[in-house]
Scaffold this motif. Structure first.
Motif, short mmCIF file in Angstrom:
data_model
loop_
_atom_site.label_atom_id
_atom_site.label_comp_id
_atom_site.label_asym_id
_atom_site.label_seq_id
_atom_site.Cartn_x
_atom_site.Cartn_y
_atom_site.Cartn_z
N SER A 262 0.81 -1.21 0.00
CA SER A 262 0.00 0.00 0.00
C SER A 262 0.85 1.27 0.00
CB SER A 262 -0.93 0.01 1.22
OG SER A 262 -0.17 -0.04 2.42
N HIS A 263 2.11 1.12 0.29
CA HIS A 263 3.03 2.26 0.24
C HIS A 263 4.44 1.73 0.00
CE1 HIS A 263 3.24 0.88 4.44
NE2 HIS A 263 4.47 1.33 4.43
N PRO A 264 5.38 2.50 -0.53
CA PRO A 264 5.18 3.89 -0.95
C PRO A 264 4.32 3.98 -2.21
CG PRO A 264 7.34 3.15 -1.65
CD PRO A 264 6.76 2.04 -0.81
N GLU A 265 4.04 5.22 -2.62
CA GLU A 265 3.11 5.45 -3.73
C GLU A 265 3.64 4.95 -5.06
OE1 GLU A 265 3.81 10.03 -4.92
OE2 GLU A 265 3.40 9.68 -2.83
N SER A 266 4.93 4.65 -5.16
CA SER A 266 5.48 4.14 -6.41
C SER A 266 4.98 2.73 -6.73
CB SER A 266 7.01 4.15 -6.37
OG SER A 266 7.50 3.34 -5.33
#
Length: 429
Positions: A262-266
């Motif tokens: 779910s993370h990071p956004e990459s």
């Protein structure tokens, strides 16, 4: 008059014949650091630089395939008065601030009064807020209808799956109008000869259903690979499964599901960690795809309208090998150094778009990834050199075309994200 191709996409790597693009416009610049997060950006872009970089992508693609621009297609659709009214009505239902709501300024009539080309621009670039009272005059909101900041990532709002188009059920409502526009293009332009499937048309749809195109890869016409993360939910994958079951094909078909962090956004989509490059090669972010970790790989087998089994697999490549796709992985960021791998994955180093088997596009900034590609037989060709006719693609058998990427990656995607193919030639497996 546009030369339309009949929709047919049965792989990620078949020779490209048609693709839909959207050149970034003022909608990309119409944000500030304060509202960038709401627009799903981690940073703000310089439009002039982003357009120059995008021009490299679009110019190369126009040399090898029929290219279409979203705004041009939408303008054509809006020339049909029936379609125009239907689209504006849906926008007003989708975005209540556009229609009458208390004292809110109603822009429906304003939209309907516009010529097709102007209306197409407004639907994409937004409608400025009319400051006709004190509240709106003092408001920090500048738009009555917000710009579609993410639309140059045409991959997400619609997906070509064989001869149909699956419309994205976006994870964030700020992108819902993108799906509406893409469905309108395919519903009202007969030249594409396709049927659209939209999850929101199902009255029994689970409210948790979300599907975005960056998570949906066609490995072969019998194998879908789908990422399960922040943008595509398990309920969204179940919707796709249900569509396949209704087709009741006697042959076996497969869905391989890869869980994403779910993370990071990459890690926003599967194509940020895994893309197909050739009949026997793929690009992987090795820590997630190949190393043991907590993110599951699940294999769903269906036949004749029934689910035969659902099982865990060790990893995505092992699952594909069992199905006859023995792929050699090339590592995003190169081998061995986690720092290089993390940095280049962040800048869409795994996000490649194929224009044919062994012929792909990606960001040249990811030098360690490019070195790994070169070691695996891919010639490194600059987009600028192709555009200026300094080199001819026909002189090379396998290659990666590099586009510059100082601004475009700030939006959170790469070459695959910015392309929505509508036709590819069959692959000789």
């Amino acid at each position: 008059m546009e030369n339309y191709v009949e929709l047919n996409v049965r792989s990620e790597i078949g020779e490209l014949e048609g693709v839909i693009l959207h050149t970034p416009g003022s909608e990309v610049e119409n944000m500030t650091p304060e509202n960038a997060e709401r627009a799903l950006y981690s940073d703000i872009l310089n439009l002039a630089v982003a357009r120059e970089e995008y021009k490299q992508l679009s110019s190369v693609l126009s040399t090898v395939a029929q290219t279409y621009q979203v705004k041009d297609l939408l303008t054509t659709v809006l020339g049909n008065e029936k379609a125009k009214e239907a689209i504006v009505d849906k926008v007003c239902l989708m975005e209540p601030q556009v229609g009458v709501k208390g004292n809110t300024y109603c822009i429906k009539d304003y939209l309907l009064d516009q010529e097709p080309a102007v209306l197409a621009s407004l639907l994409i670039e937004g409608v400025p807020l009319k400051a006709d009272n004190l509240t709106k005059f003092l408001s920090k909101e500048r738009y009555a209808m917000r710009p579609l900041h993410n639309f140059f990532f045409t991959r997400d709002a619609s997906m070509s799956v064989v001869d149909e188009v699956l419309i994205g059920k976006m994870a964030n409502s700020v992108r819902d109008r993108e799906s509406l526009i893409m469905q309108s293009i395919f519903d009202y332009i007969p030249g594409f000869k396709t049927k659209t499937v939209n999850p929101i048309d199902n009255p029994a749809l689970d409210s948790a259903c979300t599907i975005e195109g960056g998570d949906v890869l066609i490995a072969r016409d019998d194998i879908l690979i789908i990422g399960n993360g922040t943008r595509t939910s398990t309920q969204g994958i179940d919707f796709i499964l249900a569509q396949l079951l209704t087709q009741k094909e006697k042959r076996q078909r497969h869905i391989l599901v890869q869980e994403l962090p779910s993370h990071p956004e990459s890690f926003i989509h599967l194509d940020m960690v895994f893309t197909l490059l050739d009949v026997d090669k793929c690009m992987v972010y090795e820590p997630l795809i190949l190393r043991p970790n907590k993110y599951q790989t699940v294999h769903i087998t269906i036949e004749n309208g029934k689910v035969l089994n659902i099982v865990h697999e060790n990893n995505l490549l092992e699952a594909l090998k069992k199905l006859g796709m023995d792929l050699k992985p090339i590592y995003c960021g190169g081998n061995g150094d986690p720092w290089n791998q993390e940095r280049e994955q962040w800048h869409s180093g795994a996000n490649f778009f194929a224009i044919g088997p062994g012929k792909v596009l990606g960001y040249g900034r990811n030098i360690h990834t490019m070195e790994a590609m070169n070691k695996n037989g891919f010639e490194i060709l600059r987009a600028k050199d192709i555009i200026r006719h300094k080199i001819e693609l026909s002189d090379y058998e396998k290659y990666v075309i590099t586009i510059e990427g100082s601004e475009l990656p700030r939006g959170g995607g790469g070459a695959r994200c910015m392309t929505m193919p509508v036709r590819r030639k069959p692959v000789n497996w």
